[in-house]
Structure formats: C-alpha cells, structure tokens
Write a protein that holds these residues in place. Structure first.
Motif, PDB file in Angstrom:
ATOM      1  N   SER B  63     -49.543 -78.971  -1.596  1.00 50.54           N
ATOM      2  CA  SER B  63     -49.521 -77.604  -2.142  1.00 50.54           C
ATOM      3  C   SER B  63     -48.178 -76.962  -1.855  1.00 50.54           C
ATOM      4  O   SER B  63     -47.489 -77.335  -0.907  1.00 50.54           O
ATOM      5  CB  SER B  63     -50.606 -76.749  -1.483  1.00 50.54           C
ATOM      6  N   LYS B  64     -47.847 -75.969  -2.659  1.00 53.39           N
ATOM      7  CA  LYS B  64     -46.651 -75.186  -2.369  1.00 53.39           C
ATOM      8  C   LYS B  64     -46.943 -74.240  -1.217  1.00 53.39           C
ATOM      9  O   LYS B  64     -48.112 -73.989  -0.888  1.00 53.39           O
ATOM     10  CB  LYS B  64     -46.262 -74.379  -3.611  1.00 53.39           C
ATOM     11  N   ILE B  65     -45.908 -73.688  -0.627  1.00 50.90           N
ATOM     12  CA  ILE B  65     -46.093 -72.732   0.466  1.00 50.90           C
ATOM     13  C   ILE B  65     -46.917 -71.553  -0.064  1.00 50.90           C
ATOM     14  O   ILE B  65     -46.509 -70.901  -1.019  1.00 50.90           O
ATOM     15  CB  ILE B  65     -44.730 -72.255   1.006  1.00 50.90           C
ATOM     16  N   PRO B  66     -48.092 -71.306   0.553  1.00 49.53           N
ATOM     17  CA  PRO B  66     -49.025 -70.341  -0.039  1.00 49.53           C
ATOM     18  C   PRO B  66     -48.810 -68.880   0.358  1.00 49.53           C
ATOM     19  O   PRO B  66     -49.767 -68.119   0.439  1.00 49.53           O
ATOM     20  CB  PRO B  66     -50.380 -70.848   0.462  1.00 49.53           C
ATOM     21  N   PHE B  67     -47.586 -68.497   0.642  1.00 45.99           N
ATOM     22  CA  PHE B  67     -47.313 -67.079   0.917  1.00 45.99           C
ATOM     23  C   PHE B  67     -45.867 -66.767   0.529  1.00 45.99           C
ATOM     24  O   PHE B  67     -45.032 -67.670   0.454  1.00 45.99           O
ATOM     25  CB  PHE B  67     -47.566 -66.717   2.387  1.00 45.99           C
ATOM     26  N   PRO B  68     -45.572 -65.491   0.289  1.00 47.96           N
ATOM     27  CA  PRO B  68     -44.195 -65.136  -0.070  1.00 47.96           C
ATOM     28  C   PRO B  68     -43.282 -65.046   1.153  1.00 47.96           C
ATOM     29  O   PRO B  68     -43.763 -65.034   2.295  1.00 47.96           O
ATOM     30  CB  PRO B  68     -44.361 -63.755  -0.711  1.00 47.96           C
ATOM     31  N   THR B  95     -41.733 -67.290  -3.685  1.00 53.85           N
ATOM     32  CA  THR B  95     -41.634 -65.881  -4.045  1.00 53.85           C
ATOM     33  C   THR B  95     -40.867 -65.165  -2.944  1.00 53.85           C
ATOM     34  O   THR B  95     -41.193 -65.318  -1.768  1.00 53.85           O
ATOM     35  CB  THR B  95     -43.039 -65.255  -4.160  1.00 53.85           C
ATOM     36  N   LEU B  96     -39.857 -64.420  -3.320  1.00 52.95           N
ATOM     37  CA  LEU B  96     -39.064 -63.687  -2.326  1.00 52.95           C
ATOM     38  C   LEU B  96     -39.181 -62.189  -2.568  1.00 52.95           C
ATOM     39  O   LEU B  96     -39.005 -61.712  -3.684  1.00 52.95           O
ATOM     40  CB  LEU B  96     -37.588 -64.098  -2.417  1.00 52.95           C
TER      41      LEU B  96
END
Lengths: 413, 311
Positions: B63-68, B95-96
């Motif tokens: 999975s991708k990193i699940p938080f910004p 997301t940044l």
C-alpha cells in the motif's frame, strides 16, 4: 548491530546518574559540548566535581529537586554493541516510571550503597525485576571507595542480597555482583587496582559479554496490528496481515490457527517491503499472507496450529497499579493483550504485597504503585498464556475507560 | 528453484532477521494507523523525517503511505530542502500539506523576533497547532530522537497532548513492553515518535544502508559563511542577521542538522559521500544539537517549547 537494553535502579543518592555518566565518559560517548555544559553547570552549582546527573535529569523539576522523576533514555555504543540505558527513578512514588523503564530491558543494574547495604528500596527494585522476568541482573555495590574497598563489606552485601534472591519466582534469573566506585571509575569500564581481590569483570565487560534473547518462549505469537489492502490494480487481491513475530519463528508453509476464532490456514508468504522471505525470526516486523481467505482482523493472534494455547474468559494475574485512582472490585477496565482490546471487570482482589515486599495481606483495593493479585472476568476470550512462557501475550495493560490512562500492568499466572 | 516470486515482490530472501530499531519503528507506524483516525507525518525535509518516510513505506508496502505529510514552513528554509521535498512527494505520490509561519505572522497570531538571534523556530508552534486543529489530525508523527536533547530523552513514544497541544512532562502515561495506548478524548492529540530510540549515527547508517536520497546540503559544498559565537553561519541568504564586521568567507561546509536557516549552523567538512558522512559522525566529538542555537537559549529551552506544543 546488536542492541542491549538496560534499566538502572537504585535508591536516591546511590549514584545511578554518576554510574551512567561514568560509563558515557569512559567509553568517550559524551560529546565535548555536552561535557562542557555539564562542567560549567556543576561549577555554577558550587560542586567541586562533575555532576553527571545533569546529563540525565532532563526536566526542570528534576534539576530543581535533584531527583529523577521520569525515565531518561541514554544511548552509547562500543565497537561491539549499541546500548540503551533506561535511567529510572528510585523514589517510591515514581515506581510506575521505574516499571516503564524496566519493562523493555533485557538487563538491569541495581545499585546498592556499600555503606548502607541492602535497604527497603533494594527489595522493591529486585522484586520488580523479578516480576518483569528480567533475565540478567547486575548488583553494583557502589561507593566502595568510602568503605576502603573492603572485600568483607562486599561479601556481607552479597549475603544479604542472596537472602532476598532466594524468594525469587524467576529461577532462570542470573545475578552478578560487582563492587564499584562510580565516582572514581573503579570496575565500571576499567578494572579497579584498589580491589585486586575481585576476580570478576567490570560492568562494561560484563555487559559486552551478555546475549539475552527471548528465544526460550514456547511457540510464536503474531498479533495482527492492521490489514494491508492496497486497493490498487496491481495488487487487486492482496490481503496481508501486518504485525511482529513474538517468541518464536514462523515460516512459509506453517499451519497456523487464528485466535480467538480458531480458523486454520497455511502461511502463504512472509514479506517485508520489496522482499519475500521463507522464515521470519522472533521480534521482527513483517507482513504475512495466508493460503485461505479467512476472517482475520486487528487483535487476532496467529499461532502454530499444533501448539495452540487455550482460550479463557477468566484469569488470575499479578498487577502493578499505576494510577492515582485505585483499582477496585467491580470496576470495568479496557484490557489490552497484544493488539486486542476488550472490556473486563475486576472480580476479586486476592492480596497485595507489603510495601517492603516482605509478605502479602488481604485488601479491598490497590492504590498507586502497589502490587497485588487479582481475578478478572473478560467480555471475550483471551489467550491463556502465562507471562513465564510468553512475554508478549502473557502480559496486559488495564486502561481506565473514563480517563484513558494506562492504569496498570498485569502478568498472567 | 524459486517459483513463489510474485510480480509484486522484487526479490526473495532466506530469513528475515531482526533489525530491532527498524522493527520497532514499523510496529509503531502500524499502531498509529490502527489506533487513530486522522494521522499526519510532520515533514521538514531533514534526514529524520526523510527516514520516517522510508519506514512508513516499509510498514505499509505494497500500500501507499496512508497519511499526508505536513510541512510547517518557516519561510526560512534552505531552497535545496524545498526542492527535495517537492520531488520526494511527486516520486512517491504522497499528499503534502504546507502551512506557513508567515501567515501566522500576517494574521497577528505570532510576533516575529528581532535582533541578533531572531529565529522563527519557536514561532512554528502556533502554526503547527493551528494546522492540527484545521485538519482535525489526532496523531502527529515526528522524527524526534531521544538522544538529541535531554527533554526529548524523557518523552514517551505516544506522547499525549491536551487541547492546547501542551505536554505534561510530570504526568506521562507509563509505556510498558510493546503496549502503546492511543486512547484519547476528543480534542486531544498524540505526538508519535517512531525513531525515539535511534541515535544520530543509527539514522545515518540506515540512510547509507538503504541508500536513501537526502538534500544536497547534507554533503560538503562551498558556501559563503561567517563565524559568530564559535559557530559557522550561512551568508548565502539574507534571513540570518549579520553584523557589518562579521566577515564572509567561502568555505567547504555541510549541514549536520537542517532546520530553520536562522538557527542552524554549518560545520566545516569535506564529507561529500554517505560513507564519509557516517565516518565523520562516528568520530565526532560534538553533538548534533550543538549546531542549534535555539537549544542554547537556556537549560530548559526544549522543555519549555514542548510544554507549549512544539513537537
């Protein structure tokens, strides 16, 4: 590199901070700027020696009062090992912070002042390390310089300590006695010339030789932390269980049982990041996939199917209470075992230990820093693992559902 | 011989053995995801938060990193760091969120410091607390390490902060074995420190071992600099106060820690590769925080900032 976690324990003014400072200083682990700051502050405080406690007492209140309130973690390394020292408070009222420090440690250094010998706090420190089943204990008899490096005094203290140790419940515990002077650096890193009668190793040499492991646990426990489902085209059907193996190893093809449901499957894959492995060793984080599409969620535990533990909804445990609100019969708590959190009710308090740990007495409640034995009724089944056989699932924390505080730690019998 | 290799797995190993610090950090990341609804990773573009990003990738792969990521931008960043940040976010599809201290200044919420030691480091706290509030983040993951500073040496891995972001250093939750208690009341949040137990050398060794990309200012380069209070400052940008008699000389330097430019000093160094950087740290007799002027303001500078909500 190998990491050894150590907790220090001792009464106030037994010289814990001085010992740690000495270890850092003699292994050249204190950087120049920190050492200069400590020297400058020691001088400003009117001391004619370097006050190493300034290196470890990080809070304003600690420096004001000259005592350690909470655990400080201190790091140093030699060519052989990395060390993490949990410098824990000696005061009775901060026992819970001492337990915090000791719980993650593989070894403990208990300080005894050579002039005072074994005192009530020594009992407490030893008992907590016994309760937590810390395998390697070093009893550092400090301030030997103030008793003329007397072999006789050292022997007397060994005798006193062995009387307490005879009461230990953790029989595999190893106790090593070392006479030291933390102030002068005798037997801390270098062997002391003043105590030629002592044939053992210095504290650092002893630590360098230790290789404690959790390998003696019977059978692996894998508490599922979270489910990895990428929801991307490339990994459309991927369903991995993220967690850490505890106690034993797991390998691809192992028949596993999911608790508490009792469903069985085989380990299909063990992965970590971009690599797939055949075996994962104890204490290692990884992601596991199973052959069958069975229901597994956070809090479930994977175990080897032919070594599955019993489940229970009632347990008896030793508890160390850490909250200002007392533990009472009839009260509800959230109980966390591994990553599973369930509701529980305290059914009975068998007894509490005397503050000097000399014996037990009946009681109605456990207050802050007290240790006692209780019965707990659980709302859902729990693994019936004893702390003696499985450190990870044999212990639990009690969370106050109102304040959310970690109110206590329990050890299943 | 191996037929189990799937297309999502790039290589096969015999035994996955313990790397205690990495295992612990990955375990902590996974607890955050399981226990909180809206976590965020505090990202500064420095080596510690870059290491956190790699550990988070490992924790949740495939999975991708699940938080910004959240960057509290003081406006005084090294341009190399910002360029690096934007590239990393693009490469990993993250997301940044950026929130600017300048906005807090313009809104009159904080007052810019003046004088020789003016820095925006302390001002970040308000911008951070506002951002946590704005997005209702309940867990803020940070790259603080206990070996950095003595107040940090006291902090738990899950550090509960009240409605005002305050740290109650005398009443911390006991943290026992692997248990991380993330139960909080609405309005509270938790600061999470997955690399608490790493040392500076551990971080550098890991960056080397994993061959992780880092901003160029960590490597030796030529830069106009001047000395003040025994420390070496960058004269390349105008955010650092400079007196007329402070002479600017071009020197070969690198940065060991990367924070607000106004409070981060350089070191003389010709370490231009990761091997050389690791070697330099291994033999260094000065601590990392020795190059942070804001920690030298008083004995309890960090503790005071943390009580006010600093990470």
């Amino acid at each position: 590199m190998e990491v050894l976690k150590i907790a220090t324990a001792g009464s106030v003014d037994d010289g814990k901070s001085t010992l740690i400072g000495r270890l850092l200083y003699d292994t050249k682990s204190l950087t120049t700027d920190k050492l200069e700051a400590i020297e400058e502050k020691s001088k400003a405080n009117g001391f004619d020696y370097i006050d190493f406690s300034l290196a470890t007492d990080g809070l304003v209140a600690e420096r004001e009062q000259g005592i350690t309130i909470d655990v400080a973690h201190i790091y140093f390394s030699t060519a052989k090992k990395s060390y993490i020292i949990a410098d824990t408070p000696g005061h009775v009222e901060y026992t819970r912070n001492m337990v915090t420090g000791a719980s993650t440690s593989q070894a403990a250094i208990i300080l005894v002042d050579a002039r005072k010998g074994v005192v009530e706090q020594t009992y407490r420190h030893f008992f907590i390390n016994d309760l937590l089943r810390v395998k390697e204990i070093v009893v550092a008899v400090n301030k030997m310089d103030l008793v003329d490096y007397s072999e006789e005094i050292f022997s007397t203290i060994i005798g006193e300590f062995k009387k307490i140790a005879a009461k230990q419940s953790f029989k595999a515990q190893k106790i090593t006695f070392i006479p030291i002077s933390a102030l002068n650096g005798a037997n801390v890193v270098k062997k002391s010339e003043e105590m030629p009668w002592f044939k053992g190793l210095s504290i650092l040499d002893h630590l360098e030789a230790l290789t404690p492991s959790d390998k003696e646990m019977k059978g692996a426990r894998f508490s599922v932390q979270t489910i990895i489902r990428p929801k991307q085209d490339e990994y459309h059907d991927f369903r991995g269980y993220a967690g850490k193996t505890m106690g034993g190893d797991l390998k691809v093809g192992d028949q596993v049982m999911v608790l508490p449901s009792g469903n069985c499957s085989k380990i299909k894959e063990i992965q970590f990041y971009k690599t797939s492995y055949k075996i994962v060793t104890a204490g290692t984080s990884c992601t596991i996939t199973l052959e069958d599409d069975i229901n597994v969620s956070r809090g479930d535990v994977l175990v080897l199917a032919d070594h599955a533990p019993e489940l229970t909804k009632q347990l008896t445990a030793s508890v160390c209470w850490m909250d200002t609100l007392p533990l009472k019969v009839g009260a509800n708590y959230k109980v966390q075992q591994g990553t599973s959190q369930i509701l529980a009710k305290v059914r009975h308090i068998h007894s509490r230990l005397h503050t000097d740990f000399s014996g037990e007495e009946a009681c109605q409640e456990l207050t802050l820093n007290e240790v006692g034995k209780i019965d707990v009724q659980l709302s859902k089944p729990f693994l019936k693992d004893s702390f003696a056989s499985h450190k990870s699932t044999g212990s639990f924390i009690l969370i106050d559902p109102q304040s959310n505080a970690t109110a206590g730690i329990g050890f299943i019998e | 011989m191996q037929s189990t290799v799937k297309r999502d797995i790039h290589s096969v190993g015999e035994s996955l053995a313990i790397n205690p610090l990495e295992s612990e950090a990955v375990y902590i990341f996974r607890e955050v995801i399981a226990q909180f609804e809206r976590p965020v990773l505090l990202f500064s573009g420095g080596k510690d938060s870059i290491t956190l990003v790699r550990l988070a990738q490992k924790a949740f792969f495939p999975s991708k990193i699940p938080f910004p990521l959240l960057h509290i931008d003081t406006g005084h960043n090294f341009p190399e760091t910002i360029a690096f940040r934007d590239q990393l976010v693009e490469d990993l599809g993250l997301t940044l969120i950026v929130r600017n201290v300048q906005d807090s200044i313009d809104a009159g919420k904080v007052i810019e410091e003046t004088g020789k030691y003016a820095s925006r480091n302390r001002l970040q706290t308000i911008t951070l607390l506002d951002a946590l509030d704005e997005f209702k983040f309940d867990a803020a993951i940070g790259g603080a390490r206990r070996d950095e500073e003595k107040a940090r040496a006291k902090e738990r891995i899950f550090s509960v902060r009240d409605d005002f972001g305050q740290w109650d250093e005398k009443n911390q939750r006991p943290e026992l074995f692997d248990f991380l208690n993330g139960n909080i009341d609405h309005g509270q949040n938790v600061r999470v420190f997955p690399i608490s137990n790493w040392t500076e050398l551990d971080v550098w060794s890991y960056i080397h071992q994993e061959n992780i990309k880092i901003p160029s200012i960590y490597f030796a380069h030529k830069r106009p600099t001047f000395f003040r209070d025994g420390m070496l400052w960058s004269a390349q940008d105008d955010v650092v106060y400079r007196a007329k008699d402070e002479e600017v000389v071009e020197r070969t330097v690198r940065f060991r820690t990367v924070g607000d430019m106004s409070c981060t000093a350089a070191i003389l160094s010709d370490a231009d590769t990761l091997e050389k950087v690791v070697g330099e740290i291994r033999s260094s007799t000065i601590s990392e925080r020795g190059a942070r002027i804001d920690d030298k303001r008083s004995e309890a500078a960090m503790e005071k900032r943390k009580q006010q909500g600093y990470f």
